[in-house]
Design a protein around this motif. Structure first.
Motif, PDB file in Angstrom:
ATOM      1  N   TYR A   1     -13.612 -31.771  28.078  1.00  0.00           N
ATOM      2  CA  TYR A   1     -14.284 -30.473  27.954  1.00  0.00           C
ATOM      3  C   TYR A   1     -14.552 -30.140  26.486  1.00  0.00           C
ATOM      4  N   LEU A   2     -13.556 -30.331  25.650  1.00  0.00           N
ATOM      5  CA  LEU A   2     -13.721 -30.018  24.226  1.00  0.00           C
ATOM      6  C   LEU A   2     -14.734 -30.948  23.561  1.00  0.00           C
ATOM      7  N   LEU A   3     -14.726 -32.224  23.918  1.00  0.00           N
ATOM      8  CA  LEU A   3     -15.695 -33.158  23.342  1.00  0.00           C
ATOM      9  C   LEU A   3     -17.118 -32.784  23.718  1.00  0.00           C
ATOM     10  N   VAL A   4     -17.319 -32.356  24.953  1.00  0.00           N
ATOM     11  CA  VAL A   4     -18.660 -31.966  25.392  1.00  0.00           C
ATOM     12  C   VAL A   4     -19.115 -30.709  24.647  1.00  0.00           C
ATOM     13  N   ARG A   5     -18.214 -29.755  24.479  1.00  0.00           N
ATOM     14  CA  ARG A   5     -18.570 -28.524  23.749  1.00  0.00           C
ATOM     15  C   ARG A   5     -18.861 -28.795  22.288  1.00  0.00           C
ATOM     16  N   ILE A   6     -18.038 -29.594  21.656  1.00  0.00           N
ATOM     17  CA  ILE A   6     -18.186 -29.861  20.231  1.00  0.00           C
ATOM     18  C   ILE A   6     -19.428 -30.707  19.961  1.00  0.00           C
ATOM     19  N   GLU A   7     -19.807 -31.561  20.917  1.00  0.00           N
ATOM     20  CA  GLU A   7     -20.969 -32.430  20.715  1.00  0.00           C
ATOM     21  C   GLU A   7     -22.226 -31.608  20.430  1.00  0.00           C
ATOM     22  N   GLY A   8     -22.439 -30.546  21.185  1.00  0.00           N
ATOM     23  CA  GLY A   8     -23.603 -29.697  20.967  1.00  0.00           C
ATOM     24  C   GLY A   8     -23.572 -29.020  19.605  1.00  0.00           C
ATOM     25  N   LYS A   9     -22.409 -28.569  19.210  1.00  0.00           N
ATOM     26  CA  LYS A   9     -22.284 -27.906  17.913  1.00  0.00           C
ATOM     27  C   LYS A   9     -22.497 -28.896  16.772  1.00  0.00           C
ATOM     28  N   LEU A  10     -22.022 -30.118  16.945  1.00  0.00           N
ATOM     29  CA  LEU A  10     -22.232 -31.133  15.911  1.00  0.00           C
ATOM     30  C   LEU A  10     -23.711 -31.494  15.789  1.00  0.00           C
ATOM     31  N   GLU A  11     -24.402 -31.523  16.909  1.00  0.00           N
ATOM     32  CA  GLU A  11     -25.840 -31.817  16.883  1.00  0.00           C
ATOM     33  C   GLU A  11     -26.579 -30.727  16.109  1.00  0.00           C
ATOM     34  N   ASN A  12     -26.242 -29.457  16.370  1.00  0.00           N
ATOM     35  CA  ASN A  12     -26.869 -28.352  15.640  1.00  0.00           C
ATOM     36  C   ASN A  12     -26.541 -28.417  14.153  1.00  0.00           C
TER      37      ASN A  12
END
Length: 47
Positions: free
Chosen positions: A20-31
């Protein structure tokens, strides 16, 4: 049977939270990556 429940509780929950945390952080890292690229372009234009 109780051992299976114990393993699921001890391993399954941390795995689920990690995913769950990896999926959430992935979007923020992309931004963040896109923002850094845009900042680099702006800095290049100023020079």
């Amino acid at each position: 049977m109780e051992e299976i429940y114990t393993y699921i509780a001890n391993l399954g929950f941390p795995i689920a939270v990690s995913i769950y945390l990896l999926v959430r952080i992935e979007g923020k890292l992309e931004n963040l990556s896109m923002s850094i690229q845009e900042l680099a372009k702006v800095i290049a234009r100023l020079k």
